[in-house]
Scaffold this active site. Structure first.
Site, mmCIF file in Angstrom:
data_model
loop_
_atom_site.group_PDB
_atom_site.id
_atom_site.type_symbol
_atom_site.label_atom_id
_atom_site.label_comp_id
_atom_site.label_asym_id
_atom_site.label_seq_id
_atom_site.Cartn_x
_atom_site.Cartn_y
_atom_site.Cartn_z
ATOM 1 N N LYS A 54 0.830 -1.209 0.000
ATOM 2 C CA LYS A 54 0.000 0.000 0.000
ATOM 3 C C LYS A 54 0.864 1.259 0.000
ATOM 4 C CE LYS A 54 -3.590 -2.533 2.413
ATOM 5 N NZ LYS A 54 -4.051 -2.992 3.735
ATOM 6 N N GLN A 98 -5.175 -2.162 9.700
ATOM 7 C CA GLN A 98 -4.705 -3.394 9.085
ATOM 8 C C GLN A 98 -5.160 -4.598 9.900
ATOM 9 O OE1 GLN A 98 -2.985 -3.595 6.079
ATOM 10 N NE2 GLN A 98 -3.478 -5.762 6.303
ATOM 11 N N ASP A 121 -11.712 1.119 3.046
ATOM 12 C CA ASP A 121 -11.828 -0.307 2.734
ATOM 13 C C ASP A 121 -13.268 -0.769 2.672
ATOM 14 O OD1 ASP A 121 -10.520 -2.526 1.879
ATOM 15 O OD2 ASP A 121 -9.809 -3.180 3.838
#
Length: 280
Positions: A54, A98, A121
């Site tokens: 990322k 994460q 996300d």
């Protein structure tokens, strides 16, 4: 009898490369360069690899990122405080925590704490419900990446039978919602489904997100099918492997994603598409 054929490889890296110029144009049109905050607890090797991908892509496209690395023992309350601080930070357009998180931290609670307007996300219940209702502006990055990979190869979901292996709230369910929104007939299974072969044989497209290496073999597939492998597991012997027996299946089906290099690069791309969309 299986018919040997050469499958089209749905290359996520090559597809992403062709889509980057369009994303760069959108970024250039923004009044402020987007900033993505990545919150990490602990130092799991898989999380480290995903975050590296990322950060590397953020640098490639000229987007800012802040990597907040916290000790594994960080309390849930401390994590929630960090999320809230960036929720109210006007210089930050996107937040990602994460996963997976240490067991003492409630991942659902942390995800729900993210402002849906910064949920790049697409994992908050607000954004997942909006997606299921056909009104969402942010889609789970994996689901969006799959859709765009298929679109790029002129593979339509509309009117197709799609079998999804994996029921997880964070992956399988949003992918199913995306497919239904695209007018597909969706069958959802998992690796314990009694007659999994029967369910996969019904499908035009099989999407596997079970986290079980080699689950899908030649008996599960048929000529002409499209196989999308979301699974990724690190094997001591083979490196990164998917949920599909790629070497065997690729000689039967019509199209297939590799692991690595298939869904993964497109998921990262879609994450930053979501960031840009939330920055407008």
């Amino acid at each position: 009898m299986l018919i040997s054929m050469s499958a089209t490889i749905l290359d996520g890296r090559a597809t992403r490369a062709t889509l980057i110029p369009g994303l760069l144009e959108k970024i250039a049109a923004l009044t402020q360069t987007p900033t993505l905050v990545i919150i990490q607890l602990g130092d799991r090797p898989d999380s480290r690899a995903f975050i590296k991908a990322k950060k590397s892509f953020a640098k490639e496209i000229g987007v800012k990122e802040k990597h907040i690395k916290m000790p594994e023992a960080t309390s849930e309350e401390e994590v929630l405080q960090v999320v809230q601080a960036y929720n109210t930070d006007p210089t930050v357009q996107g937040i990602i925590v994460q996963l997976p998180l240490p067991t003492h931290v409630d991942a659902d609670k942390v995800i729900e704490a993210i402002d849906p307007k910064k949920d790049v996300d697409g994992l908050t219940s607000f954004n997942m419900k909006a997606l299921a209702d056909g009104q969402g502006t942010v889609m789970l990055a994996t689901a969006r990446g799959i859709r765009e990979l298929l679109d790029h190869h002129s593979i339509s979901l509309a009117g197709k039978v799609v079998t999804i292996i994996g029921r997880s709230k964070l992956v399988g369910q949003p992918i199913a919602a995306m497919c239904r929104a695209a007018k597909a007939e969706v069958i959802v299974c998992d690796r314990t489904t009694a007659d999994l072969v029967k369910e996969t044989q019904k499908a035009d497209i099989v999407i596997v997100a079970a986290g079980h290496p080699g689950l899908v073999t030649v008996e599960h597939v048929k000529p002409g099918q499209v196989i999308v492998d979301v699974g990724i597991t690190r094997s001591a012997d083979s490196g990164l492997v998917g949920d599909v027996d790629f070497d065997a299946v690729k000689d039967v089906v019509g199209a297939i994603t590799p692991v690595p290099g298939g869904v993964g690069p497109m998921t990262v791309f879609a994450l930053f598409e979501n960031l840009v969309d939330l920055s407008v």
